[in-house]
Structure formats: C-alpha cells, structure tokens
Design an enzyme around this catalytic site. Structure first.
Site, PDB file in Angstrom:
ATOM      1  N   SER A  11      10.911  14.224 -67.543  1.00 36.05           N
ATOM      2  CA  SER A  11      12.106  13.954 -68.339  1.00 36.05           C
ATOM      3  C   SER A  11      13.356  14.655 -67.844  1.00 36.05           C
ATOM      4  CB  SER A  11      11.862  14.342 -69.802  1.00 36.05           C
ATOM      5  OG  SER A  11      11.591  15.726 -69.920  1.00 36.05           O
TER       6      SER A  11
ATOM      7  N   HIS B  12       7.541   8.948 -71.348  1.00 39.88           N
ATOM      8  CA  HIS B  12       8.791   8.334 -70.901  1.00 39.88           C
ATOM      9  C   HIS B  12       8.549   7.079 -70.065  1.00 39.88           C
ATOM     10  CE1 HIS B  12      11.566  11.521 -72.262  1.00 39.88           C
ATOM     11  NE2 HIS B  12      10.528  12.309 -72.057  1.00 39.88           N
TER      12      HIS B  12
ATOM     13  N   LYS C 107       9.926   6.782 -78.268  1.00 38.55           N
ATOM     14  CA  LYS C 107      10.958   6.605 -77.248  1.00 38.55           C
ATOM     15  C   LYS C 107      11.233   5.107 -77.072  1.00 38.55           C
ATOM     16  CE  LYS C 107      10.107  11.093 -75.178  1.00 38.55           C
ATOM     17  NZ  LYS C 107       9.250  11.603 -76.272  1.00 38.55           N
TER      18      LYS C 107
END
Length: 400
Positions: free
Chosen positions: A191, A219, A250
C-alpha cells in the site's frame, strides 16, 4: 508514586515528532466531497468541495446506487446487525451467499468472512500457530500484529526478494526440528510503494521447504484480471497459495475481511480463529454490499476505467518530472524530505486536491511521498485538476 497514564505527555511527544493525527469529517464517500475539521462534540462545518485522491474506494462503488440498494435490501430482509457471533445465531444466508461468490472468484473450495481484514489476519495467523513465519519487511500492520500474537518466531525477509527468503529458510532449516510448521506471508499489492509481490518465485521457495504460502489481497481484490479476483488469480496461482486473504472495505466498498482456501482450512478457522469465534458476525447489510460490489467488479469494465485513469495520472506526473513508484493503482509520488512532503500536501489542498503526505516512520527516511489513489469514477476534469495542482504546488514547494 502514581500508577496512572499521562496521556497529555504522550500527545505532546507525538506533537514534538510531528506525528499527531487529527480526524477530519467527510460529507460523503465519493470522488468529490466537502470536509470539516474535527468538530469534537459539535456539528461539522464543511468547507469547499474537493477532489479526493486519498481513498481506497478504488472502483468508486461506495456511493453507487446499485450497491446502496443492496445494502438496504440486506438490512430489510435479514436485519441491520448479525446480532451474535456467527457460531451462535449470527450466520445468515447473506453471509453464505457472499462466501460462495468469494470462493468462486478466488478459485477455492470455500471462503470465510470476518468482521475486518485486520481480524482476518490476526485470527488466521494465531489459529495456525506456525513455528516460524517468514514475513516480507513491508507487510501490513495487521500481518505484523498477527505474527506477534500467533507465531513462535518471525523471520523478516527483504522486500519482494525471493532469494533472501530462500536464504533465510535455508539458514532456519539447518537448526529446525523436522516437524516444524512454516508460513510465508506477503501482501500482494503493497500500500505504500504500490508494487506487486513476486508470487510465483515466493511459491517456489515455499514449495521447496514444504511451507504454506499466505497472500493478503487487500489492495488487489476486484481489480486484477478477469473475474474480479486479485493478483493470485491474475497470475494463475490459486492452486499454489494455501491461504488467500483480503478485505471487503476497499474496492468492494463495504466492511469486513475474508479468507479463502480449502474446506479443511475454513472449517478449522471457524472453530479456532478467536477473532471470528468471539466477534459478532459482519452486518448483513455489509455482506450484501460486498456481494453486489463483487458482482459489479466481475461483470463490468469498472476496473478497466480505473486502470485508464491510473495510466493518465502516472504519465502526467512523470512527464512533469516526478518520480512515481510502483506498478498498480497506488501512485506514490516521491518527494524525499518530510517537510517538503507535508507542505506539498497542504498546497495541493489549496488547489482543491486531497492526497496525503506519507512520511517516516511509515516509510524510510528520505523517501517521504504523496500517495495518490485514484478511483474509477474520477472524471477527466478531476484528473486534470489533480495534475494541474501537482504542477503548481510542486513548483511552489521547489520539488519540480
């Protein structure tokens, strides 16, 4: 003699190190919104609208009407909350439907949904109780905390370096008991650097020593390849990763986390992962939200729209002279000096662009950066505003 906590002193220490953070209220979760300083106990006073390049809402689904309707339907048909641990009465048809879809997406026999990605990481590592965890040096805090709680020993290998992993495994093997259980853990997308772990060589190293490989797709879920999967699916490695883990918060615009794997893994974790056993189940509305967002990720070209935006931003920033790390939807714009990064972030806000400064200890000294995280729903005007802001603010700070 006193035995209490001097929290004012602790806060002063954070202030002195420029590490104190403050809450900021957002009016909505979207590509553009208004913000207010922390109102404490009072109502927020919102300022001007700003374009947001600081969210993990990568597909821009958090305010999508289809996803909102799914959340409402989940609450109306099942309830606003699960009401209990899933092992008691909190296991609903909405949870099971989401888990079936996640398993199909990840190419596994089953999936198990936790209340957060953090809980999934800690609960899984603790339940597996490995003798040794081999962990990438830039793994997420939830992996680090999982190792602290659940591993007898943690060996940190150099970032994205399969050869260093293999060297450390060879060294450990020379002194290991024959019946030890080893776990290799890595994020797939990191990230802060926006890079991708070399999963195939890591799987080779794990196979060589009979270790398990666990990959956190926080992610990556919903963004890579066809079918709404992650890097594991994009690289065709579903059958070589023993534990696939990720978040629903996310790209899937909800809340919660999951693990995906074979039948035995799921059955064991639902019995032994304390963060699952002793937590109220994920709310039905969150589960329904994530399921609809996963459907959209799998069946539409929303991810393609994101990658087009990423390419435009990366090209524009690099053309200006910025160094942009990584190869994913996370665009770390390297500034270097901590003070310059903080000033650049403030000047970007003056131009109506929200993109956070990331500085030590989160990243190494001398590598402070602005972390740009676009959404699929950013318009051409949003992108132009972002690039114009970086041009003007960078010149003013003296980093261009």
């Amino acid at each position: 003699m006193t035995y209490g906590f001097d929290l004012d002193a602790r806060l002063e220490q954070r202030d002195a190190r420029n590490l104190r953070r403050h809450l900021e209220v957002a009016e909505s979760v979207s590509a553009r919104t208004r913000f207010a300083d922390d109102p404490k106990g009072g109502p927020p006073a919102f300022g001007d609208e700003m374009v947001v390049f600081a969210s993990n809402n990568y597909l821009g689904l958090a305010d999508d009407g289809r996803v909102q309707r799914a959340a409402e339907l989940g609450a109306r048909t099942v309830g606003t909350g699960a009401g209990a641990s899933r092992l008691v009465t909190g296991d609903t048809r909405v949870h099971r439907a989401l888990e079936r879809d996640l398993a199909a997406c990840k190419g596994t026999e089953r999936a198990l949904v936790f209340s957060s990605g953090y809980a999934a990481n800690i609960g899984t590592i603790d339940a597996l109780a490995p003798d040794v965890v081999f962990s990438d040096e830039l793994n997420h805090a939830s992996i680090i905390d999982g190792c602290r709680v659940g591993a007898s020993e943690t060996v940190v290998y150099d970032h994205c370096d399969p050869e260093d992993l293999r060297d450390k495994m060879e060294t450990r093997a020379a002194e290991a008991d024959v019946d030890e259980q080893w776990l290799v853990v890595t994020d797939s997308v990191f990230s802060m650097d926006g890079d991708i772990a070399p999963l195939s060589p890591l799987a080779d190293a794990a196979d060589e020593y009979g270790a398990w490989l666990m990959v956190d797709e926080a992610h990556a879920t919903g963004l890579f390849g066809d079918g709404g999967g992650g890097v594991v699916q994009h690289k065709g490695l579903s059958d070589r990763v023993d534990v696939q883990l990720g978040t629903l918060s996310k790209a899937l615009a909800s809340q919660g986390g999951y693990i995906a794997g074979d039948e035995a893994l799921v059955e064991y974790l639902l019995n032994a992962a304390r963060s699952f056993v002793f937590s109220t189940g994920l709310s039905p509305s969150s589960a329904a939200t994530a399921r609809e967002a996963l459907r959209i990720a799998r069946e539409t070209d929303r991810a393609t729209e994101l990658w087009d935006t990423v390419a435009t931003l990366r090209d524009g920033l690099e053309t200006m002279g910025y160094e942009v790390l990584g190869e994913t939807q996370i665009l770390p714009v390297v500034v270097g000096d901590r003070g310059d990064a903080l000033e650049l972030a403030e000047r970007l806000r003056d131009h109506g662009v929200v993109a956070p400064a990331i500085r030590p200890p989160t990243v190494p000294e001398g590598t402070s950066r602005i972390r740009v995280a676009p959404m699929a729903t950013h318009s051409a005007d949003d992108i132009a505003q972002c690039l114009d802001a970086f041009q003007s603010a960078g010149a003013a700070v003296g980093v261009l």
